[in-house]
Design an enzyme around this catalytic site. Structure first.
Site, PDB file in Angstrom:
ATOM      1  N   HIS A  33       0.837  -1.211   0.000  1.00  0.00           N
ATOM      2  CA  HIS A  33       0.000   0.000   0.000  1.00  0.00           C
ATOM      3  C   HIS A  33       0.872   1.261   0.000  1.00  0.00           C
ATOM      4  O   HIS A  33       0.585   2.237  -0.707  1.00  0.00           O
ATOM      5  CB  HIS A  33      -0.876   0.043   1.254  1.00  0.00           C
ATOM      6  N   LYS A 145      -0.939  -6.589  -8.028  1.00  0.00           N
ATOM      7  CA  LYS A 145      -1.198  -7.821  -7.261  1.00  0.00           C
ATOM      8  C   LYS A 145      -2.623  -8.322  -7.511  1.00  0.00           C
ATOM      9  O   LYS A 145      -2.862  -9.515  -7.629  1.00  0.00           O
ATOM     10  CB  LYS A 145      -0.982  -7.521  -5.783  1.00  0.00           C
ATOM     11  N   ARG A 183      -3.956 -10.261   4.023  1.00  0.00           N
ATOM     12  CA  ARG A 183      -4.417 -11.585   4.463  1.00  0.00           C
ATOM     13  C   ARG A 183      -3.261 -12.527   4.812  1.00  0.00           C
ATOM     14  O   ARG A 183      -3.502 -13.590   5.404  1.00  0.00           O
ATOM     15  CB  ARG A 183      -5.316 -12.221   3.397  1.00  0.00           C
TER      16      ARG A 183
HETATM   17  P1  AMP Z   1      -6.545  -3.747  -0.325  1.00  0.00           P
HETATM   18  O1  AMP Z   1      -6.345  -2.954   0.924  1.00  0.00           O
HETATM   19  O2  AMP Z   1      -6.168  -5.181  -0.206  1.00  0.00           O
HETATM   20  O3  AMP Z   1      -7.916  -3.540  -0.940  1.00  0.00           O
HETATM   21  O4  AMP Z   1      -5.518  -3.160  -1.379  1.00  0.00           O
HETATM   22  C1  AMP Z   1      -5.507  -1.783  -1.691  1.00  0.00           C
HETATM   23  C2  AMP Z   1      -4.635  -1.560  -2.877  1.00  0.00           C
HETATM   24  O5  AMP Z   1      -3.303  -1.988  -2.570  1.00  0.00           O
HETATM   25  C3  AMP Z   1      -5.082  -2.360  -4.106  1.00  0.00           C
HETATM   26  O6  AMP Z   1      -4.908  -1.552  -5.260  1.00  0.00           O
HETATM   27  C4  AMP Z   1      -4.133  -3.524  -4.087  1.00  0.00           C
HETATM   28  O7  AMP Z   1      -3.932  -4.105  -5.363  1.00  0.00           O
HETATM   29  C5  AMP Z   1      -2.872  -2.853  -3.589  1.00  0.00           C
HETATM   30  N1  AMP Z   1      -1.928  -3.866  -3.089  1.00  0.00           N
HETATM   31  C6  AMP Z   1      -2.183  -4.848  -2.187  1.00  0.00           C
HETATM   32  N2  AMP Z   1      -1.098  -5.623  -2.026  1.00  0.00           N
HETATM   33  C7  AMP Z   1      -0.145  -5.128  -2.859  1.00  0.00           C
HETATM   34  C8  AMP Z   1       1.201  -5.516  -3.176  1.00  0.00           C
HETATM   35  N3  AMP Z   1       1.792  -6.551  -2.591  1.00  0.00           N
HETATM   36  N4  AMP Z   1       1.869  -4.766  -4.086  1.00  0.00           N
HETATM   37  C9  AMP Z   1       1.286  -3.706  -4.695  1.00  0.00           C
HETATM   38  N5  AMP Z   1       0.029  -3.304  -4.441  1.00  0.00           N
HETATM   39  C10 AMP Z   1      -0.677  -4.003  -3.536  1.00  0.00           C
END
Ligand code: AMP
Length: 275
Positions: A33, A145, A183
């Site tokens: 993030h 991702k 997760r």
């Molecule tokens: P989330 O909080 O899981 O909904 O993710 C928020 C944003 O962070 C989304 O655009 C995800 O694709 C991005 N994100 C999550 N994990 C990664 C990662 N390992 N590398 C790059 N972006 C990520």
């Protein structure tokens, strides 16, 4: 760093800041993030980040109630990363009782995560459309991702002529190749040791396909490797990078995408194949 929890507070903050770039998240922030936040900053505008665990993108049997939450930790990390505005809406701000509109993106959602998690991408598209309306960013940054998610958001923005640029950011990984994910916190120590097998298998498959090996046989072998490592593959596929349609033979732009279960955790990963 401005913290907004109501639409009124958000309106005042947006008037103060002028144009912004935007990073939507569900919190439990990690280096992935923060890399999006830094990319959004490097693009030259103040950065707004939303933290909202969006109930409509979770299925009835999914982990909404146990999804990791750490507001204080997240705010400290965002402050450190130079974020200008954090938007922390309540569920009834995003979904007031009279709300009657949802966004359905067809075709690109038909397979893979869309098939395994019915309604998931309707929830994603709807909340992202609402967030775009609230924040009105110049550009919004999404992690590769979640490859299918980026394609869904790009399709929606294009189809609805939303005045926002969608910027994909490469996946941030641990040293052993595991893609960072909120997760991953659910993995036991033993599962954590097994988890990098997913990225390793995809890398090997991408190399084999580029070397001219048959696609179906390569994907079959990859599934076997995952099972041998202790993962339960849900899908492993070579797809058109933007439509997500399966490819019988290699043709750019192509992406290898995979989901596999490890204990109670569903791991997602994907890799470019070729240019
Ligand atoms: P989330 O909080 O899981 O909904 O993710 C928020 C944003 O962070 C989304 O655009 C995800 O694709 C991005 N994100 C999550 N994990 C990664 C990662 N390992 N590398 C790059 N972006 C990520």
């Amino acid at each position: 760093m401005i913290i907004a929890r109501t639409l009124e507070e958000l309106k005042t903050a947006r008037e103060t800041l002028g144009e912004v770039n935007f990073v939507p998240t569900m919190g439990a922030l990690h280096e992935g993030h923060l890399t999006l936040v830094r990319a959004a900053r490097a693009a030259g505008l103040p950065v707004a980040v939303s933290i909202f665990v969006n109930p409509t993108q979770f299925g009835p049997k999914e982990d909404l109630s146990r999804y990791p939450r750490d507001e204080a930790g997240d705010l400290a990390k965002l402050d450190q990363a130079g974020c200008a505005l954090v938007w922390l809406p309540r569920v009834d701000t995003m979904y007031p009782p009279h709300a009657s509109t949802s966004v359905h993106v067809a075709n690109v959602t038909a397979r893979w995560e869309g098939a395994t998690r019915p309604g998931h991408f309707d929830g994603v598209a709807t909340v992202v459309a609402k967030l775009f309306g609230q924040i009105r960013p110049q550009a919004a940054f999404f992690g590769e991702k979640d490859w299918q998610q980026v394609q869904v958001v790009q399709r929606m923005a294009t189809d609805l002529h939303l005045p926002v640029k969608i910027i994909p950011v490469p996946t941030v990984r641990e040293a052993d190749g595991l893609a960072l994910s909120s997760r991953n916190a659910y993995l036991s120590a033993a599962e954590r040791k097994t988890a990098p097998a997913l990225h390793a298998a995809l890398k090997e498959a991408a190399q084999a396909i580029l070397a001219g090996k048959e696609v179906a046989a390569t994907l079959h072998k990859t599934r076997q490797q995952l099972a041998e490592a202790g993962l339960t593959p849900d899908y492993v596929a070579l797809v058109h990078a933007h439509t997500l349609e399966p490819l019988a033979g290699f043709k750019a732009p192509a992406r290898l995408i995979a989901a596999a279960k490890l204990g109670t955790v569903r791991l997602l990963d994907n890799l470019a194949v070729g240019p």
